[in-house]
Write a protein that holds these residues in place. Structure first.
Motif, short mmCIF file in Angstrom:
data_model
loop_
_atom_site.label_atom_id
_atom_site.label_comp_id
_atom_site.label_asym_id
_atom_site.label_seq_id
_atom_site.Cartn_x
_atom_site.Cartn_y
_atom_site.Cartn_z
N ALA A 76 38.48 45.16 36.53
CA ALA A 76 39.28 44.83 37.72
C ALA A 76 39.79 43.40 37.64
O ALA A 76 40.94 43.13 38.00
CB ALA A 76 38.45 45.03 38.98
N ARG A 77 38.97 42.48 37.16
CA ARG A 77 39.42 41.08 37.01
C ARG A 77 40.48 40.98 35.93
O ARG A 77 41.49 40.30 36.09
CB ARG A 77 38.25 40.15 36.70
CG ARG A 77 38.71 38.72 36.35
CD ARG A 77 37.64 37.71 36.61
NE ARG A 77 37.96 36.37 36.12
CZ ARG A 77 38.79 35.51 36.72
NH1 ARG A 77 39.42 35.86 37.83
NH2 ARG A 77 38.99 34.32 36.21
N ARG A 78 40.27 41.66 34.81
CA ARG A 78 41.26 41.61 33.73
C ARG A 78 42.58 42.22 34.16
O ARG A 78 43.64 41.77 33.75
CB ARG A 78 40.72 42.30 32.48
CG ARG A 78 39.62 41.46 31.81
CD ARG A 78 39.14 42.06 30.52
NE ARG A 78 38.31 43.21 30.85
CZ ARG A 78 38.33 44.36 30.20
NH1 ARG A 78 39.13 44.54 29.19
NH2 ARG A 78 37.56 45.35 30.55
N LYS A 79 42.52 43.24 35.02
CA LYS A 79 43.75 43.86 35.51
C LYS A 79 44.46 42.93 36.50
O LYS A 79 45.67 42.77 36.44
CB LYS A 79 43.44 45.18 36.18
CG LYS A 79 44.67 45.92 36.66
CD LYS A 79 44.32 47.27 37.25
CE LYS A 79 45.58 47.97 37.71
NZ LYS A 79 45.29 49.26 38.32
N ALA A 80 43.69 42.30 37.39
CA ALA A 80 44.27 41.40 38.39
C ALA A 80 44.77 40.11 37.77
O ALA A 80 45.76 39.53 38.23
CB ALA A 80 43.24 41.10 39.48
N TYR A 81 44.07 39.63 36.74
CA TYR A 81 44.41 38.35 36.10
C TYR A 81 44.32 38.53 34.59
O TYR A 81 43.30 38.22 33.97
CB TYR A 81 43.46 37.26 36.61
CG TYR A 81 43.78 35.88 36.15
CD1 TYR A 81 45.02 35.30 36.38
CD2 TYR A 81 42.83 35.13 35.48
CE1 TYR A 81 45.30 34.02 35.96
CE2 TYR A 81 43.10 33.84 35.05
CZ TYR A 81 44.34 33.29 35.30
OH TYR A 81 44.62 32.02 34.86
N PRO A 82 45.37 39.09 33.97
CA PRO A 82 45.32 39.47 32.55
C PRO A 82 45.00 38.33 31.58
O PRO A 82 44.52 38.59 30.49
CB PRO A 82 46.72 40.03 32.28
CG PRO A 82 47.23 40.43 33.62
CD PRO A 82 46.63 39.47 34.59
N SER A 83 45.24 37.09 31.97
CA SER A 83 44.95 35.99 31.04
C SER A 83 43.58 35.37 31.27
O SER A 83 43.27 34.33 30.71
CB SER A 83 46.05 34.92 31.15
OG SER A 83 46.09 34.39 32.46
N ALA A 84 42.74 36.03 32.06
CA ALA A 84 41.39 35.50 32.34
C ALA A 84 40.57 35.41 31.06
O ALA A 84 40.55 36.33 30.25
CB ALA A 84 40.68 36.39 33.35
#
Length: 85
Positions: free
Chosen positions: A61-69
């Motif tokens: 979910a974090r990678r989807k919301a913020y792909p450059s995390a």
């Protein structure tokens, strides 16, 4: 040649090197290739699957919301606290 192949070749050079200096040179080369690939991925906006600080998986979910995390939410919060006092 891909970064992965270059890294594998450098590690193989280190593994089969005849002396300590040659082994160290191979390991340094593999680290350099890996570091360059990581920076290139970050510049292209690609994130990471695992947190750069704690090495835990970054939730999908974090990678989807913020792909450059490159960090999980907890570690990113700590980075921001340290940066901003």
């Amino acid at each position: 040649m891909s970064d992965l192949h270059e890294m594998a070749a450098a590690y193989e050079q280190a593994r089969t090197a005849p002396d300590v200096t040659d082994r160290a040179t191979g390991l340094e080369e593999a680290d350099r290739i890996g570091g360059v690939a990581l920076v290139q991925a970050r510049l292209q906006g690609q994130g990471a699957e695992f947190c750069a600080d704690c090495a835990e998986p970054i939730p999908a979910a974090r990678r989807k919301a913020y792909p450059s995390a490159v960090c999980c939410v907890e570690c990113q919060s700590l980075r921001e606290v340290r940066r901003h006092g």
